[in-house]
Enzyme design. Sequence first.
Site, mmCIF file in Angstrom:
data_model
loop_
_atom_site.group_PDB
_atom_site.id
_atom_site.type_symbol
_atom_site.label_atom_id
_atom_site.label_comp_id
_atom_site.label_asym_id
_atom_site.label_seq_id
_atom_site.Cartn_x
_atom_site.Cartn_y
_atom_site.Cartn_z
ATOM 1 N N SER A 105 0.835 -1.205 0.000
ATOM 2 C CA SER A 105 0.000 0.000 0.000
ATOM 3 C C SER A 105 0.861 1.242 0.000
ATOM 4 O O SER A 105 1.990 1.228 0.493
ATOM 5 C CB SER A 105 -0.903 0.013 1.239
ATOM 6 O OG SER A 105 -1.547 1.257 1.360
ATOM 7 N N TYR A 153 -1.504 0.458 10.392
ATOM 8 C CA TYR A 153 -1.690 -0.261 9.124
ATOM 9 C C TYR A 153 -0.475 -0.007 8.233
ATOM 10 O O TYR A 153 0.068 -0.917 7.603
ATOM 11 C CB TYR A 153 -2.982 0.226 8.464
ATOM 12 C CG TYR A 153 -3.264 -0.322 7.087
ATOM 13 C CD1 TYR A 153 -3.703 -1.635 6.921
ATOM 14 C CD2 TYR A 153 -3.114 0.468 5.952
ATOM 15 C CE1 TYR A 153 -3.975 -2.135 5.660
ATOM 16 C CE2 TYR A 153 -3.386 -0.022 4.682
ATOM 17 C CZ TYR A 153 -3.818 -1.318 4.546
ATOM 18 O OH TYR A 153 -4.088 -1.806 3.293
#
Lengths: 245, 443
Positions: A138, A151
């Site tokens: 990501s 995250y």
Amino acid sequence: MKAVVLGGTKGMGRALSRALAADGHDVWLLGRNAEDLARSVEDLKARSPSVKVGAAPCDLESPASFGPALDAADAGLGGFDTVAVTAALFGTQDQLEADAALLQRLLTVDFAHTVLFCEAVRTRLLSRGGGRLVVFSSVAGERGRKPVVLYGAAKAGLTAYCEGLDHRYRAAGLVTVCVKPGFVKTGMTAGLKAPPFAGEPEQVAVDVLRAMKRGAPVVYTPAPWALVMAIIRMLPRFVMRRVGF
Amino acid sequence: MSRPTPPTLAGWGLLERPGVECRSEDLAALTRGAVLTRGLGRSYGDSSLPPPGTLDVAGSVLADRVLAFNPETGVLRAEAGFSLNSLNRLFLHRGFFSPVTPGTSFVTLGGAVASDVHGKNHHRDGCFGEHVRALKLRVADGQIVECSPTVEPELFRATLGGMGLTGHVLEVEFQLARVPSPWIVYESERVPDVDAYVDALKAAAADWPMTVGWIDCLSRGKNLGRGILIKGRWAEAHEAPPEPPRTGPKLAIPFLFPSWALNPLSIRAFNFLYYWKHWQRRRAGLMTPDAFFYPLDGILHWNRIYGRRGFTQYQCVLPDAAGRGAARRFMDKLTALGGASFLCVIKDCGPEGTGLLSFPLKGISIAVDMALTDRTQGIVDALNAFVIAEGGRIYLSKDAFTRPEDFRRMEPRLDAFLAVRRKWDPERRIRSAQSVRLLGDGT
């Protein structure tokens, strides 16, 4: 290609599976829910009747499931040469700060178990001369940022793993593609406010398929995120401390 | 501290209401306890918006899997978020097309069922619902129910055209149309006035499976309702070019136009040019299905040309019993009210279908777009009074302004629909901004 997609029933994984099948590649789906897998298999068969499609259960929360899942994919496809890992857990910074159990699950699934799965794939592919490993990390892993501290940390670890793996094994024939999606409108991000340049999973699938064929080590998708992240990577620490993103 | 502005949702007419769309691939889970489900949000008015006091509506678009397809019979079953755009992209080159399609392909199967959409082939093939074999619904009490023309037939009939109020559509099984090639043979003609236009439309219905037309509703006098009638059929294999039709790059309207961009002068200019662009009296040739069925889909976000104020579409059907001049009387009425329309589409409809609240009936359907102003409510009220007097009715998928008493007067089938709804949802848990407005549901 004979491609295995872990997480291929939802979101970007679903779009990638469809794009692979539409491009004439055999696809083997791995996921947690047998009924969900069966429905996605029917979907791919109806869309692309000429390719081979199948599925087997596999759960990133349970490393014991990895071996049998890859065995099933190997048997079903007659030896796969490509594996894409799109599955992951997601939680907002607030959710993860408030719930240590959820945080532990997320860090375990998105980093530790994803790496374990990739290692299982690595040994299989190298034993037969190589192949492609496509890992969905990501843009959240690019810098330590306020809204995605936890995250992002898991994804930063995954990104570093992908880069190392690619350096170490590309000469031996294992190509690692690290996909860094920006904000993409999927079920995972439903309910979050979409920023500018928010993308659709179909666009991501097109970009990833192109990168897979080229063997690009890193792909930002949708494309504008390459520029956005180039700027964010260059921002000095005192600026990052002040901004909210 | 200023409070953050609440999030809003809008239909295609850009009329905003507080609301949030929740999406998930797992539509069955998402609809548990949900007040309403929406698809691609192409209904113009308030039918896909939450009732006042509620924010969340379920969004079906991520539930887009094909669950079964039989290439021998052409029967397809899919999740409710599967769109006609995807359907045509996947199956046209295999010789199948949607049995019925509205003027946009950006409609989900769930939306096509809830609006019981009709298209250019209505005079031949009826509404979408006539081709539906089975539906899977999550009804108000939480159960999942399969219904069809033979299983729970009342629920099935009420769901076709039921604006999503009988249950959340989860899956749709329907019959695709087999097509001989992926090309359309078309013929278009310039027609001098509205009466000649309606006559030409009726005459074409006998020979052509698909007809539609556009008329200029700003010209007056003898030119009133001059227009262009377009007729089409699928090309036979030997008539079609060997290559498949290509889809060009789509244009997009990138931002809301200022509200003054569309004014009576610019609309008049557009209508004049559009009419005279067709300078030949008659044209014929081959067209791609996209160009034929979905001319406006080529311009993404075209609704933004109306600017922030938004717009509405008034669509009504006038029965054959109203006589030959009904369309002209409508145009006269509209002109007298000053309802300048950028687009005016007239199409003949075949007989009333299976759906309990399905829009079409044997007669003439007229659709006009209108930018929203302070006068919109008055224009809609006056047009509704005219439509009621002529024995017609309006299309709920376009509506945001009709008053409940007018709706009841134009809809003798309403009690039958409400009876089914009472049986499956006595507390009216499933409701929308539209059902609160038209059916008096509590908020």
